[in-house]
Design an enzyme around this catalytic site. Sequence first.
Site, PDB file in Angstrom:
ATOM      1  N   GLU A  83       0.849  -1.186   0.000  1.00 34.54           N
ATOM      2  CA  GLU A  83       0.000   0.000   0.000  1.00 34.54           C
ATOM      3  C   GLU A  83       0.888   1.241   0.000  1.00 34.54           C
ATOM      4  O   GLU A  83       0.455   2.333   0.347  1.00 34.54           O
ATOM      5  CB  GLU A  83      -0.977  -0.006   1.176  1.00 34.54           C
ATOM      6  CG  GLU A  83      -0.359  -0.160   2.536  1.00 34.54           C
ATOM      7  CD  GLU A  83      -1.392  -0.188   3.644  1.00 34.54           C
ATOM      8  OE1 GLU A  83      -2.122   0.795   3.786  1.00 34.54           O
ATOM      9  OE2 GLU A  83      -1.469  -1.206   4.362  1.00 34.54           O
ATOM     10  N   CYS A 115      -3.456  -3.524   4.448  1.00 32.94           N
ATOM     11  CA  CYS A 115      -2.519  -4.515   4.980  1.00 32.94           C
ATOM     12  C   CYS A 115      -2.910  -5.948   4.629  1.00 32.94           C
ATOM     13  O   CYS A 115      -2.180  -6.890   4.950  1.00 32.94           O
ATOM     14  CB  CYS A 115      -2.415  -4.365   6.500  1.00 32.94           C
ATOM     15  SG  CYS A 115      -1.982  -2.701   7.000  1.00 32.94           S
ATOM     16  N   HIS A 237      -2.276  -9.884  12.158  1.00 35.94           N
ATOM     17  CA  HIS A 237      -1.732  -8.639  11.625  1.00 35.94           C
ATOM     18  C   HIS A 237      -1.450  -7.726  12.814  1.00 35.94           C
ATOM     19  O   HIS A 237      -2.302  -7.559  13.691  1.00 35.94           O
ATOM     20  CB  HIS A 237      -2.743  -7.992  10.665  1.00 35.94           C
ATOM     21  CG  HIS A 237      -2.410  -6.576  10.346  1.00 35.94           C
ATOM     22  ND1 HIS A 237      -1.170  -6.207   9.861  1.00 35.94           N
ATOM     23  CD2 HIS A 237      -3.122  -5.423  10.468  1.00 35.94           C
ATOM     24  CE1 HIS A 237      -1.152  -4.894   9.695  1.00 35.94           C
ATOM     25  NE2 HIS A 237      -2.310  -4.395  10.057  1.00 35.94           N
TER      26      HIS A 237
HETATM   27  N1  COA Z   1       1.517   2.927  30.481  1.00 35.31           N
HETATM   28  C1  COA Z   1       0.958   1.827  29.936  1.00 35.31           C
HETATM   29  N2  COA Z   1      -0.006   1.881  28.965  1.00 35.31           N
HETATM   30  C2  COA Z   1      -0.401   3.094  28.567  1.00 35.31           C
HETATM   31  C3  COA Z   1       0.148   4.279  29.101  1.00 35.31           C
HETATM   32  C4  COA Z   1       1.149   4.161  30.112  1.00 35.31           C
HETATM   33  N3  COA Z   1       1.728   5.237  30.657  1.00 35.31           N
HETATM   34  N4  COA Z   1      -0.445   5.326  28.482  1.00 35.31           N
HETATM   35  C5  COA Z   1      -1.334   4.816  27.612  1.00 35.31           C
HETATM   36  N5  COA Z   1      -1.308   3.476  27.657  1.00 35.31           N
HETATM   37  C6  COA Z   1      -2.092   2.521  26.868  1.00 35.31           C
HETATM   38  C7  COA Z   1      -3.542   2.894  26.722  1.00 35.31           C
HETATM   39  O1  COA Z   1      -4.315   2.497  27.832  1.00 35.31           O
HETATM   40  C8  COA Z   1      -3.901   2.147  25.455  1.00 35.31           C
HETATM   41  O2  COA Z   1      -4.097   0.784  25.726  1.00 35.31           O
HETATM   42  P1  COA Z   1      -5.562   0.135  25.621  1.00 35.31           P
HETATM   43  O3  COA Z   1      -6.008   0.353  24.191  1.00 35.31           O
HETATM   44  O4  COA Z   1      -5.325  -1.315  25.894  1.00 35.31           O
HETATM   45  O5  COA Z   1      -6.402   0.848  26.600  1.00 35.31           O
HETATM   46  C9  COA Z   1      -2.628   2.244  24.608  1.00 35.31           C
HETATM   47  O6  COA Z   1      -1.574   2.576  25.538  1.00 35.31           O
HETATM   48  C10 COA Z   1      -2.666   3.332  23.556  1.00 35.31           C
HETATM   49  O7  COA Z   1      -3.081   4.511  24.193  1.00 35.31           O
HETATM   50  P2  COA Z   1      -4.166   5.456  23.513  1.00 35.31           P
HETATM   51  O8  COA Z   1      -4.399   6.616  24.385  1.00 35.31           O
HETATM   52  O9  COA Z   1      -5.340   4.646  23.052  1.00 35.31           O
HETATM   53  O10 COA Z   1      -3.305   5.897  22.249  1.00 35.31           O
HETATM   54  P3  COA Z   1      -3.604   6.953  21.141  1.00 35.31           P
HETATM   55  O11 COA Z   1      -5.019   7.358  21.151  1.00 35.31           O
HETATM   56  O12 COA Z   1      -2.588   8.029  21.270  1.00 35.31           O
HETATM   57  O13 COA Z   1      -3.273   6.134  19.784  1.00 35.31           O
HETATM   58  C11 COA Z   1      -3.691   4.394  18.190  1.00 35.31           C
HETATM   59  C12 COA Z   1      -3.330   4.732  19.655  1.00 35.31           C
HETATM   60  C13 COA Z   1      -3.514   2.898  17.966  1.00 35.31           C
HETATM   61  C14 COA Z   1      -5.132   4.790  17.922  1.00 35.31           C
HETATM   62  C15 COA Z   1      -2.753   5.166  17.229  1.00 35.31           C
HETATM   63  O14 COA Z   1      -1.425   4.786  17.458  1.00 35.31           O
HETATM   64  C16 COA Z   1      -3.097   5.007  15.772  1.00 35.31           C
HETATM   65  O15 COA Z   1      -3.937   5.705  15.228  1.00 35.31           O
HETATM   66  N6  COA Z   1      -2.385   4.073  15.068  1.00 35.31           N
HETATM   67  C17 COA Z   1      -2.562   3.857  13.647  1.00 35.31           C
HETATM   68  C18 COA Z   1      -3.784   3.045  13.294  1.00 35.31           C
HETATM   69  C19 COA Z   1      -3.685   1.621  13.735  1.00 35.31           C
HETATM   70  O16 COA Z   1      -2.635   1.112  13.976  1.00 35.31           O
HETATM   71  N7  COA Z   1      -4.850   0.935  13.796  1.00 35.31           N
HETATM   72  C20 COA Z   1      -4.941  -0.444  14.221  1.00 35.31           C
HETATM   73  C21 COA Z   1      -5.928  -1.258  13.464  1.00 35.31           C
HETATM   74  S1  COA Z   1      -5.464  -1.459  11.760  1.00 35.31           S
END
Ligand code: COA
Length: 391
Positions: A83, A115, A237
């Site tokens: 992609e 993906c 994945h």
């Molecule tokens: N210690 C331990 N864990 C922590 C933490 C800390 N100090 N701070 C945050 N976390 C955890 C959160 O609880 C969360 O875990 P959970 O989902 O099990 O609750 C995780 O870390 C991520 O935190 P979150 O606040 O949800 O992150 P974010 O909103 O900044 O972004 C994504 C996370 C995945 C949404 C972001 O990285 C993203 O958009 N990624 C690209 C898209 C993607 O990968 N999608 C997946 C499906 S294809």
Amino acid sequence: MNETPSVGIHDMSFATTHYVLDLDELARHHNVNPAKYHVGLGQDAMSVPAPDEDIVTMAATAAAPILQRHGTDHLRTVLIATETGIDQAKAAALYLHPLLGLPSTTRVVELKQACYAGTAAVQMAAGLIARDPNQQVLVIASDIAHYQLDTPAEATQGAGAVALLVSADPAIARLDPVCGLYSADVMDFWRPNYRTTPIVDGHYSITSYLAAAAQAWRDYSGRGGRDLSEFASFCYHQPFTTMAFKAHHHLMCSAGITPDPTAIHAALRYTTDYNRVIGNSYTASLYLALTSLLDHAGDLTDAPIGLLSYGSGAVAEFFSVTVVPGYREHLRTTATSQAISSRKPIDYDDYRALHDTHLPTDGGRHVLDEHTTGGFRLAGVTNHIRVYETC
Ligand code: COA
């Protein structure tokens, strides 16, 4: 009546980039607790491409050892799943012809569905080989996860390529016949042609992934697939590695099993080691999880492995492979760990500079500085033509 030959993975090989960014470095500059990355996302580092690396150079580096081992006499098809397309019309794998000495008597195609496309390529390869077991198909999943700076997705970037030789009577793993499918029009992640980074609704993409995984599992079960308890391990994945744990928890619930953290850990153990330090490699991520499992687990001979492929947009497929006797002799564990450990660490400023590096689009003659030591490099661009070379 002739017995249908088994079809599956005969060889597999991995490549990644020249540079690596430690996520502690990113956390420090973003004023984020590093535990969010290490524990929350399950990521420790990300592969960062050099200016003279792209999906073609990674694909060539991954595929070269396979062609060295098996030659090209039986190669009839090359499928590249990505992609991170470098052209709207021409298949990236055609650039591999002069780099790898591919025969002209091959069909060459690029596949796209976020993906998921690597799995589409594997299934298409299996279909071609079922029709003519004498032929082999080279499938290469090669991607660079490149998100907008200063967004939540930034910490999940990465890059890598997995090349798979698909053949009859495979030396590593047989593809099992039953698969479960699910597709739906979902806007969780997409990249319009005019953008270099995707638009992503991260949290929606997680729920979309989980919903699609459950539906693919339901289709798989309805078609006479194995019971969840029959699998020795599960490869998911992994856009970030904790996603695999979320997905398996969800799959257990969908199958009517009370999720137990110890059972989830046992089912996924060994599948996340590589993705943790590579980052998201999109199409390659699932096959890197399988590589990690085969490289790190004890003897898996005759073990069925469940695989869940997901591509935003969205398509999911649950399928399985059965590991064949003698598979360990064909793994490339040392080469994979060398590709990972030989990456050059960079600091945050260098990472930002590399992130903002783009090829000129003016049609002039541009020569790129030498960075990569990966075996193949993008030497420059002239008249809008990418020029690759062996190094
Ligand atoms: N210690 C331990 N864990 C922590 C933490 C800390 N100090 N701070 C945050 N976390 C955890 C959160 O609880 C969360 O875990 P959970 O989902 O099990 O609750 C995780 O870390 C991520 O935190 P979150 O606040 O949800 O992150 P974010 O909103 O900044 O972004 C994504 C996370 C995945 C949404 C972001 O990285 C993203 O958009 N990624 C690209 C898209 C993607 O990968 N999608 C997946 C499906 S294809």
